[in-house]
Design a protein around this motif. Structure first.
Motif, PDB file in Angstrom:
ATOM      1  N   GLU A  21     -46.279 -26.442 -12.853  1.00 10.69           N
ATOM      2  CA  GLU A  21     -45.012 -26.160 -11.955  1.00 10.69           C
ATOM      3  C   GLU A  21     -43.920 -25.640 -12.751  1.00 10.69           C
ATOM      4  O   GLU A  21     -43.219 -24.681 -12.446  1.00 10.69           O
ATOM      5  CB  GLU A  21     -44.669 -27.723 -11.278  1.00 10.69           C
ATOM      6  N   VAL A  22     -43.896 -26.194 -13.722  1.00  9.23           N
ATOM      7  CA  VAL A  22     -42.558 -25.724 -14.792  1.00  9.23           C
ATOM      8  C   VAL A  22     -42.902 -23.967 -15.117  1.00  9.23           C
ATOM      9  O   VAL A  22     -42.052 -23.086 -14.908  1.00  9.23           O
ATOM     10  CB  VAL A  22     -42.469 -26.246 -16.049  1.00  9.23           C
ATOM     11  N   ARG A  23     -44.050 -23.780 -15.255  1.00  9.55           N
ATOM     12  CA  ARG A  23     -44.503 -22.442 -15.437  1.00  9.55           C
ATOM     13  C   ARG A  23     -43.990 -21.468 -14.225  1.00  9.55           C
ATOM     14  O   ARG A  23     -43.506 -20.157 -14.765  1.00  9.55           O
ATOM     15  CB  ARG A  23     -46.030 -21.990 -15.536  1.00  9.55           C
ATOM     16  N   THR A  24     -44.077 -21.764 -13.157  1.00  8.10           N
ATOM     17  CA  THR A  24     -43.621 -21.236 -11.973  1.00  8.10           C
ATOM     18  C   THR A  24     -42.108 -20.938 -12.294  1.00  8.10           C
ATOM     19  O   THR A  24     -41.454 -20.115 -11.603  1.00  8.10           O
ATOM     20  CB  THR A  24     -43.689 -21.587 -10.591  1.00  8.10           C
ATOM     21  N   ARG A  25     -41.157 -21.458 -12.914  1.00  6.71           N
ATOM     22  CA  ARG A  25     -39.856 -21.668 -12.816  1.00  6.71           C
ATOM     23  C   ARG A  25     -39.291 -20.845 -14.062  1.00  6.71           C
ATOM     24  O   ARG A  25     -37.870 -20.468 -14.255  1.00  6.71           O
ATOM     25  CB  ARG A  25     -39.225 -23.024 -12.969  1.00  6.71           C
ATOM     26  N   PRO A  43     -48.435 -23.337 -25.414  1.00  4.53           N
ATOM     27  CA  PRO A  43     -49.598 -23.010 -24.794  1.00  4.53           C
ATOM     28  C   PRO A  43     -49.521 -22.747 -23.308  1.00  4.53           C
ATOM     29  O   PRO A  43     -50.333 -21.869 -22.779  1.00  4.53           O
ATOM     30  CB  PRO A  43     -50.552 -23.656 -25.501  1.00  4.53           C
ATOM     31  N   GLN A  44     -48.907 -23.759 -22.658  1.00  4.19           N
ATOM     32  CA  GLN A  44     -48.954 -23.940 -21.414  1.00  4.19           C
ATOM     33  C   GLN A  44     -48.250 -22.827 -20.520  1.00  4.19           C
ATOM     34  O   GLN A  44     -48.254 -22.517 -19.442  1.00  4.19           O
ATOM     35  CB  GLN A  44     -48.646 -25.237 -20.670  1.00  4.19           C
ATOM     36  N   LEU A  45     -47.270 -22.336 -21.272  1.00  2.83           N
ATOM     37  CA  LEU A  45     -46.576 -21.325 -20.952  1.00  2.83           C
ATOM     38  C   LEU A  45     -46.698 -19.948 -21.520  1.00  2.83           C
ATOM     39  O   LEU A  45     -45.838 -19.029 -21.323  1.00  2.83           O
ATOM     40  CB  LEU A  45     -44.747 -21.445 -21.145  1.00  2.83           C
ATOM     41  N   SER A  46     -47.847 -19.861 -22.047  1.00  6.43           N
ATOM     42  CA  SER A  46     -48.158 -18.565 -22.729  1.00  6.43           C
ATOM     43  C   SER A  46     -48.202 -17.213 -21.790  1.00  6.43           C
ATOM     44  O   SER A  46     -48.620 -17.462 -20.689  1.00  6.43           O
ATOM     45  CB  SER A  46     -49.654 -18.520 -23.190  1.00  6.43           C
ATOM     46  N   GLY A  47     -47.602 -16.337 -22.366  1.00  5.19           N
ATOM     47  CA  GLY A  47     -47.317 -15.006 -21.529  1.00  5.19           C
ATOM     48  C   GLY A  47     -46.330 -15.329 -20.398  1.00  5.19           C
ATOM     49  O   GLY A  47     -45.702 -14.281 -19.796  1.00  5.19           O
ATOM     50  N   ALA A  48     -45.599 -16.249 -20.423  1.00  8.15           N
ATOM     51  CA  ALA A  48     -44.400 -16.507 -19.323  1.00  8.15           C
ATOM     52  C   ALA A  48     -43.246 -15.473 -20.033  1.00  8.15           C
ATOM     53  O   ALA A  48     -43.238 -15.012 -21.316  1.00  8.15           O
ATOM     54  CB  ALA A  48     -43.893 -17.828 -19.469  1.00  8.15           C
ATOM     55  N   LYS A  68     -45.559 -21.826 -35.590  1.00  9.59           N
ATOM     56  CA  LYS A  68     -46.839 -21.191 -35.673  1.00  9.59           C
ATOM     57  C   LYS A  68     -47.534 -21.283 -34.283  1.00  9.59           C
ATOM     58  O   LYS A  68     -48.145 -20.350 -34.121  1.00  9.59           O
ATOM     59  CB  LYS A  68     -47.692 -22.346 -36.423  1.00  9.59           C
ATOM     60  N   GLU A  69     -47.078 -22.302 -33.648  1.00  8.64           N
ATOM     61  CA  GLU A  69     -47.635 -22.241 -32.185  1.00  8.64           C
ATOM     62  C   GLU A  69     -46.976 -21.153 -31.361  1.00  8.64           C
ATOM     63  O   GLU A  69     -47.673 -20.665 -30.464  1.00  8.64           O
ATOM     64  CB  GLU A  69     -47.199 -23.713 -31.467  1.00  8.64           C
ATOM     65  N   ALA A  70     -45.716 -20.866 -31.806  1.00  7.53           N
ATOM     66  CA  ALA A  70     -45.111 -19.731 -30.899  1.00  7.53           C
ATOM     67  C   ALA A  70     -45.924 -18.228 -31.136  1.00  7.53           C
ATOM     68  O   ALA A  70     -45.987 -17.425 -30.231  1.00  7.53           O
ATOM     69  CB  ALA A  70     -43.844 -19.591 -31.279  1.00  7.53           C
ATOM     70  N   GLN A  71     -46.270 -18.267 -32.236  1.00 10.77           N
ATOM     71  CA  GLN A  71     -47.176 -16.864 -32.746  1.00 10.77           C
ATOM     72  C   GLN A  71     -48.298 -16.802 -31.771  1.00 10.77           C
ATOM     73  O   GLN A  71     -48.674 -15.628 -31.468  1.00 10.77           O
ATOM     74  CB  GLN A  71     -47.563 -16.862 -34.313  1.00 10.77           C
ATOM     75  N   ARG A  72     -48.910 -17.879 -31.631  1.00 13.42           N
ATOM     76  CA  ARG A  72     -50.249 -17.877 -30.773  1.00 13.42           C
ATOM     77  C   ARG A  72     -50.099 -17.827 -29.472  1.00 13.42           C
ATOM     78  O   ARG A  72     -50.857 -17.356 -28.605  1.00 13.42           O
ATOM     79  CB  ARG A  72     -51.080 -19.573 -31.194  1.00 13.42           C
ATOM     80  N   SER A  73     -48.991 -18.305 -28.889  1.00 12.71           N
ATOM     81  CA  SER A  73     -48.566 -18.603 -27.494  1.00 12.71           C
ATOM     82  C   SER A  73     -47.869 -17.395 -26.605  1.00 12.71           C
ATOM     83  O   SER A  73     -47.944 -17.121 -25.560  1.00 12.71           O
ATOM     84  CB  SER A  73     -47.765 -19.707 -27.251  1.00 12.71           C
ATOM     85  N   SER A  74     -47.454 -16.570 -27.710  1.00 13.72           N
ATOM     86  CA  SER A  74     -46.594 -15.292 -27.053  1.00 13.72           C
ATOM     87  C   SER A  74     -45.800 -15.390 -25.846  1.00 13.72           C
ATOM     88  O   SER A  74     -45.858 -14.842 -24.975  1.00 13.72           O
ATOM     89  CB  SER A  74     -47.739 -14.407 -26.600  1.00 13.72           C
TER      90      SER A  74
END
Length: 194
Positions: A21-25, A43-48, A68-74
């Motif tokens: 649900e957060v991803r939609t906001r 990772p749940q917001l990857s590509g947002a 490090k996680e930010a690099q993977r998640s974009s």
């Protein structure tokens, strides 16, 4: 997932549902994620595509993991900053403030919620999750264990969480329990266009 169920009676799929649900906001929004920890939300917001996404934490070690996680998640427009939640310089700057699984690790959760409420603009939302006391004897025993180990600090009942959200000037308060984990959201009064 198994430990979360055994210790706290919570189904971790509830967290994934909340983040869906957060991803939609997030797209086009200004988002504050505090404490961002090691970037578990990323990772749940990857590509947002938020307009601005600030991941803040008091721990340099957690921020290193988050980087490090930010690099993977974009996630676009992400900045990581070292901040103490109660000493944040933000005032009505964000559309959304996320605080997943952090309040029970903070020495003054009431002040933390007040700072989060101050950071969002009118019409903005504060949402996240936290461990609570009083949801069952087994859960409370695990909370006490984590407190003895120095991982949890101030753990409180649902009534305190609701009171702090209200005292911070937030309304439309919603708290949903999944075992000993509460998923909360509340809105800062006013119109986003004010």
């Amino acid at each position: 997932m198994v430990y979360t169920y055994v210790a706290f009676g919570s189904d971790y799929r509830r967290w994934y549902s909340d983040l869906a649900e957060v991803r939609t906001r997030v797209d086009g929004a200004e988002v504050l994620d505090i404490p961002c920890g090691g970037g578990a939300v990323f990772p749940q917001l990857s590509g947002a595509a938020p307009k601005r996404y600030v991941g803040a934490d008091i721990s340099p070690a957690m921020l290193a993991l988050a980087a490090k996680e930010a690099q993977r998640s974009s996630i676009q427009n992400l900045e990581l900053v070292e901040r103490d939640v109660v000493a944040m310089p933000y005032d009505s700057e964000f559309d959304l403030c996320l605080s997943y699984m952090g309040l029970h690790c903070m020495p003054d959760p009431a002040a933390a919620i007040a700072a989060m409420a101050r950071a969002v603009r009118p019409g903005g939302m504060v949402r996240g999750s936290t461990v609570l006391l009083g949801t069952g004897w087994r859960h409370d025993r695990f909370v006490a264990l984590w407190q003895r180990r120095g991982i949890f600090t101030d753990v409180y009942p649902e009534s305190s969480l609701r009171q702090w959200l209200q005292t911070a000037g937030l309304d439309d308060i919603q708290v949903e329990l999944s075992g000993a984990i509460a998923y909360f959201r509340a809105t800062k009064p006013g119109d986003v266009t004010e």
